[in-house]
Design an enzyme around this catalytic site. Structure first.
Site, PDB file in Angstrom:
ATOM      1  N   LEU A  93       9.193  17.902   0.005  1.00 49.99           N
ATOM      2  CA  LEU A  93       8.732  18.321  -1.319  1.00 49.99           C
ATOM      3  C   LEU A  93       9.048  17.186  -2.289  1.00 49.99           C
ATOM      4  O   LEU A  93      10.150  16.617  -2.253  1.00 49.99           O
ATOM      5  CB  LEU A  93       9.444  19.595  -1.763  1.00 49.99           C
ATOM      6  CG  LEU A  93       9.097  20.860  -0.978  1.00 49.99           C
ATOM      7  CD1 LEU A  93      10.145  21.939  -1.222  1.00 49.99           C
ATOM      8  CD2 LEU A  93       7.713  21.378  -1.350  1.00 49.99           C
ATOM      9  N   TYR A  94       8.094  16.867  -3.145  1.00 51.17           N
ATOM     10  CA  TYR A  94       8.305  15.804  -4.119  1.00 51.17           C
ATOM     11  C   TYR A  94       9.181  16.297  -5.264  1.00 51.17           C
ATOM     12  O   TYR A  94       9.083  17.456  -5.698  1.00 51.17           O
ATOM     13  CB  TYR A  94       6.971  15.276  -4.640  1.00 51.17           C
ATOM     14  CG  TYR A  94       6.296  14.342  -3.655  1.00 51.17           C
ATOM     15  CD1 TYR A  94       6.668  12.999  -3.587  1.00 51.17           C
ATOM     16  CD2 TYR A  94       5.329  14.803  -2.769  1.00 51.17           C
ATOM     17  CE1 TYR A  94       6.086  12.141  -2.677  1.00 51.17           C
ATOM     18  CE2 TYR A  94       4.743  13.950  -1.846  1.00 51.17           C
ATOM     19  CZ  TYR A  94       5.127  12.615  -1.802  1.00 51.17           C
ATOM     20  OH  TYR A  94       4.564  11.770  -0.890  1.00 51.17           O
ATOM     21  N   TRP A 147      -9.645  12.565  -2.139  1.00 52.28           N
ATOM     22  CA  TRP A 147      -9.387  11.217  -1.635  1.00 52.28           C
ATOM     23  C   TRP A 147      -9.633  10.139  -2.693  1.00 52.28           C
ATOM     24  O   TRP A 147      -9.486   8.945  -2.424  1.00 52.28           O
ATOM     25  CB  TRP A 147     -10.277  10.937  -0.421  1.00 52.28           C
ATOM     26  CG  TRP A 147      -9.726  11.504   0.850  1.00 52.28           C
ATOM     27  CD1 TRP A 147     -10.068  12.676   1.455  1.00 52.28           C
ATOM     28  CD2 TRP A 147      -8.725  10.920   1.680  1.00 52.28           C
ATOM     29  NE1 TRP A 147      -9.350  12.867   2.603  1.00 52.28           N
ATOM     30  CE2 TRP A 147      -8.516  11.799   2.779  1.00 52.28           C
ATOM     31  CE3 TRP A 147      -7.988   9.733   1.623  1.00 52.28           C
ATOM     32  CZ2 TRP A 147      -7.595  11.531   3.795  1.00 52.28           C
ATOM     33  CZ3 TRP A 147      -7.066   9.467   2.639  1.00 52.28           C
ATOM     34  CH2 TRP A 147      -6.888  10.356   3.701  1.00 52.28           C
ATOM     35  N   CYS A 178      -1.705  11.558   8.473  1.00 49.11           N
ATOM     36  CA  CYS A 178      -0.554  12.470   8.403  1.00 49.11           C
ATOM     37  C   CYS A 178      -0.701  13.555   9.472  1.00 49.11           C
ATOM     38  O   CYS A 178       0.200  13.755  10.286  1.00 49.11           O
ATOM     39  CB  CYS A 178      -0.449  13.087   7.015  1.00 49.11           C
ATOM     40  SG  CYS A 178      -0.113  11.886   5.718  1.00 49.11           S
ATOM     41  N   ASN A 238      -3.968  21.320   5.177  1.00 46.63           N
ATOM     42  CA  ASN A 238      -3.777  20.957   6.576  1.00 46.63           C
ATOM     43  C   ASN A 238      -3.835  22.178   7.487  1.00 46.63           C
ATOM     44  O   ASN A 238      -4.473  22.152   8.544  1.00 46.63           O
ATOM     45  CB  ASN A 238      -2.434  20.247   6.762  1.00 46.63           C
ATOM     46  CG  ASN A 238      -2.286  18.995   5.926  1.00 46.63           C
ATOM     47  OD1 ASN A 238      -1.204  18.714   5.423  1.00 46.63           O
ATOM     48  ND2 ASN A 238      -3.357  18.235   5.752  1.00 46.63           N
ATOM     49  N   ALA A 258       1.157  12.216  -5.306  1.00 49.63           N
ATOM     50  CA  ALA A 258       1.828  10.921  -5.187  1.00 49.63           C
ATOM     51  C   ALA A 258       0.973  10.018  -4.311  1.00 49.63           C
ATOM     52  O   ALA A 258       0.666  10.362  -3.179  1.00 49.63           O
ATOM     53  CB  ALA A 258       3.213  11.094  -4.592  1.00 49.63           C
ATOM     54  N   ARG A 280       2.925  14.115  11.283  1.00 56.84           N
ATOM     55  CA  ARG A 280       4.080  13.220  11.162  1.00 56.84           C
ATOM     56  C   ARG A 280       4.733  13.317   9.789  1.00 56.84           C
ATOM     57  O   ARG A 280       5.938  13.124   9.620  1.00 56.84           O
ATOM     58  CB  ARG A 280       3.662  11.767  11.413  1.00 56.84           C
ATOM     59  CG  ARG A 280       2.720  11.239  10.339  1.00 56.84           C
ATOM     60  CD  ARG A 280       2.596   9.731  10.324  1.00 56.84           C
ATOM     61  NE  ARG A 280       1.725   9.325   9.234  1.00 56.84           N
ATOM     62  CZ  ARG A 280       2.136   8.994   8.016  1.00 56.84           C
ATOM     63  NH1 ARG A 280       3.420   8.991   7.726  1.00 56.84           N
ATOM     64  NH2 ARG A 280       1.269   8.648   7.074  1.00 56.84           N
ATOM     65  N   SER A 281       3.907  13.582   8.769  1.00 53.07           N
ATOM     66  CA  SER A 281       4.368  13.627   7.388  1.00 53.07           C
ATOM     67  C   SER A 281       3.630  14.751   6.682  1.00 53.07           C
ATOM     68  O   SER A 281       2.408  14.818   6.753  1.00 53.07           O
ATOM     69  CB  SER A 281       4.088  12.287   6.685  1.00 53.07           C
ATOM     70  OG  SER A 281       4.399  12.352   5.308  1.00 53.07           O
ATOM     71  N   CYS A 282       4.368  15.636   6.024  1.00 52.11           N
ATOM     72  CA  CYS A 282       3.729  16.788   5.380  1.00 52.11           C
ATOM     73  C   CYS A 282       4.290  17.019   3.989  1.00 52.11           C
ATOM     74  O   CYS A 282       5.490  17.282   3.821  1.00 52.11           O
ATOM     75  CB  CYS A 282       3.926  18.055   6.213  1.00 52.11           C
ATOM     76  SG  CYS A 282       3.214  19.518   5.431  1.00 52.11           S
ATOM     77  N   ASP A 283       3.417  16.915   2.992  1.00 54.84           N
ATOM     78  CA  ASP A 283       3.726  17.320   1.623  1.00 54.84           C
ATOM     79  C   ASP A 283       3.571  18.840   1.582  1.00 54.84           C
ATOM     80  O   ASP A 283       2.470  19.359   1.478  1.00 54.84           O
ATOM     81  CB  ASP A 283       2.753  16.623   0.670  1.00 54.84           C
ATOM     82  CG  ASP A 283       2.867  17.099  -0.766  1.00 54.84           C
ATOM     83  OD1 ASP A 283       3.686  17.996  -1.063  1.00 54.84           O
ATOM     84  OD2 ASP A 283       2.104  16.588  -1.606  1.00 54.84           O
ATOM     85  N   ARG A 292       7.944   6.149   0.018  1.00 54.84           N
ATOM     86  CA  ARG A 292       6.952   5.090  -0.191  1.00 54.84           C
ATOM     87  C   ARG A 292       6.374   5.094  -1.597  1.00 54.84           C
ATOM     88  O   ARG A 292       6.102   4.041  -2.181  1.00 54.84           O
ATOM     89  CB  ARG A 292       5.823   5.252   0.840  1.00 54.84           C
ATOM     90  CG  ARG A 292       4.590   4.416   0.587  1.00 54.84           C
ATOM     91  CD  ARG A 292       3.480   4.802   1.557  1.00 54.84           C
ATOM     92  NE  ARG A 292       3.137   6.208   1.484  1.00 54.84           N
ATOM     93  CZ  ARG A 292       2.316   6.736   0.568  1.00 54.84           C
ATOM     94  NH1 ARG A 292       1.755   5.972  -0.354  1.00 54.84           N
ATOM     95  NH2 ARG A 292       2.040   8.035   0.581  1.00 54.84           N
ATOM     96  N   GLU A 338     -13.924  18.775   3.385  1.00 53.58           N
ATOM     97  CA  GLU A 338     -13.222  17.616   3.923  1.00 53.58           C
ATOM     98  C   GLU A 338     -13.278  17.611   5.449  1.00 53.58           C
ATOM     99  O   GLU A 338     -13.534  16.566   6.069  1.00 53.58           O
ATOM    100  CB  GLU A 338     -11.765  17.611   3.454  1.00 53.58           C
ATOM    101  CG  GLU A 338     -10.992  16.411   3.974  1.00 53.58           C
ATOM    102  CD  GLU A 338      -9.493  16.531   3.764  1.00 53.58           C
ATOM    103  OE1 GLU A 338      -8.859  15.506   3.472  1.00 53.58           O
ATOM    104  OE2 GLU A 338      -8.948  17.645   3.925  1.00 53.58           O
ATOM    105  N   TYR A 393      -8.996   9.034   9.817  1.00 55.12           N
ATOM    106  CA  TYR A 393      -9.322  10.302  10.468  1.00 55.12           C
ATOM    107  C   TYR A 393     -10.632  10.342  11.248  1.00 55.12           C
ATOM    108  O   TYR A 393     -10.662  10.086  12.441  1.00 55.12           O
ATOM    109  CB  TYR A 393      -9.287  11.419   9.428  1.00 55.12           C
ATOM    110  CG  TYR A 393      -7.902  11.663   8.888  1.00 55.12           C
ATOM    111  CD1 TYR A 393      -6.929  12.266   9.669  1.00 55.12           C
ATOM    112  CD2 TYR A 393      -7.556  11.267   7.598  1.00 55.12           C
ATOM    113  CE1 TYR A 393      -5.634  12.468   9.184  1.00 55.12           C
ATOM    114  CE2 TYR A 393      -6.260  11.469   7.102  1.00 55.12           C
ATOM    115  CZ  TYR A 393      -5.308  12.076   7.899  1.00 55.12           C
ATOM    116  OH  TYR A 393      -4.044  12.264   7.425  1.00 55.12           O
ATOM    117  N   ARG A 447      -4.706  19.878  30.515  1.00 58.17           N
ATOM    118  CA  ARG A 447      -3.667  19.649  29.507  1.00 58.17           C
ATOM    119  C   ARG A 447      -3.992  18.406  28.669  1.00 58.17           C
ATOM    120  O   ARG A 447      -3.112  17.840  28.025  1.00 58.17           O
ATOM    121  CB  ARG A 447      -2.308  19.496  30.191  1.00 58.17           C
ATOM    122  CG  ARG A 447      -1.836  20.761  30.902  1.00 58.17           C
ATOM    123  CD  ARG A 447      -0.436  20.598  31.483  1.00 58.17           C
ATOM    124  NE  ARG A 447      -0.406  19.657  32.591  1.00 58.17           N
ATOM    125  CZ  ARG A 447      -0.586  19.999  33.874  1.00 58.17           C
ATOM    126  NH1 ARG A 447      -0.822  21.266  34.198  1.00 58.17           N
ATOM    127  NH2 ARG A 447      -0.523  19.078  34.828  1.00 58.17           N
TER     128      ARG A 447
END
Length: 318
Positions: free
Chosen positions: A262-263, A97, A200, A231, A317, A220-223, A37, A75, A139, A180
């Site tokens: 990884l970028y 942010w 994320c 995180n 990014a 779902r998405s991790c840098d 993206r 945060e 969040y 549960r």
């Protein structure tokens, strides 16, 4: 490619950091190279897991580079307020942010304002902050005020009281620990378009066994180079706070990543970090027990034994 020296047996307690570094090496050497993206490009792997034992005050605080745990803690406390404007964060010197609203301001106004100037205006000018500092329903908004709409009987709906998922989890952990359904969810499909960045770290689930509270975070998405450090710390911190509030001992954090990446412009970060040997794990002490999960302050947390390698700078990014 840099290689990672194995730590001595005395550092066996940092095995989670070995898992992290091994995952970093695997992505960098064998990951699928993709256009993302941001346009920067990544190397990516789908599906990963790392486990952390939180017993004895242990926390997943990376030692192969300095992590500013107080920033990550501020945060998390901001999330728990339900706030979505960056002004309270920037007022504390937290800029994690800022780039998203700054990017929007520059696009929509054509201004070449610097990050420092933008942050100063956010703090000094409440009207400017209200116009340009809000991130949308990200969040914390979903965590403590998930929107509910009630029928009015004429085919229309009105906004009803929001759902405080965090308060519900505290109640269920205390009164129905075997459930549960101890879940905090951030992925509100209807409101994703209004968010500066869709969540994320999207789903948290908690589990009680033998008087211990464990938590699972699905991301779902991790840098992995930049974001993961915050995180993992924040998820473990949330477990520690919930455990204290519910008279439980901390158990385990299970971190699960979907698209872990990884970028491509983080090569220096990756090489430096993989060349370093993990150091002894630090400890977190909770200095007081507030009246509720929403009453913690930064001074309630104290980290000891943290002797990391130097910080590694890398671009974010957007």
């Amino acid at each position: 490619m840099a290689t990672l020296a194995r730590p001595s047996d005395s550092l066996a307690e940092t095995s989670w950091e070995e898992q992290y570094l091994d995952l970093m090496r695997r992505i960098w050497t064998t990951g699928d190279q993709r256009v993302d993206r941001t346009g920067v490009g990544t190397r990516s792997l789908f599906g990963a897991e790392i486990r952390f034992d939180l017993a004895g005050g242990a926390m997943p605080l990376i030692t192969t580079k300095r992590v500013y745990w107080k920033t990550a803690t501020r945060e998390m406390l901001w999330f728990l307020t339900g706030e979505t404007n960056i002004r309270p964060l920037v007022s504390q010197g937290v800029q994690i942010w800022t780039d998203w609203p700054l990017d929007r301001f520059r696009r929509e106004t054509g201004s070449a304002i610097s990050r420092e100037e933008f942050s100063d205006r956010i703090v000094a000018d409440a009207e400017f902050a209200a116009r340009w500092g809000d991130l949308g329903p990200v969040y914390g908004k979903q965590w403590v005020d998930w929107p509910v709409y009630e029928p009015q009987g004429d085919g229309t709906f009105r906004r009803g009281p929001g759902i405080n998922q965090v308060a519900q989890v505290v109640d269920s952990l205390c009164n129905n620990p075997g459930s549960r359904r101890h879940i905090i969810e951030g992925w509100n499909v209807a409101e994703l378009p209004a968010m500066a960045l869709p969540p994320c770290h999207k789903t948290y689930q908690f589990h009680v066994a033998d008087g211990k509270l464990s938590g699972l975070l699905y991301q779902r998405s991790c840098d992995l180079g930049l974001g993961f450090a915050f995180n993992a710390w924040s998820a473990a911190l949330l477990i520690r706070m919930l455990a204290q509030q519910c008279d439980l001992e901390p158990g385990e954090l299970v971190w699960m990543g979907g698209d872990v990446h990884l970028y491509l412009n983080h090569a220096e970060l990756v090489e430096q970090q993989l060349s370093r040997t993990p150091r002894a794990a630090p400890r977190l002490e909770m200095m007081r027990r507030p009246a509720s999960i929403f009453d913690y302050r930064i001074e309630n947390f104290q980290v000891s034994g943290y002797d990391p390698w130097p910080a590694i700078a890398a671009p974010v990014a957007v």
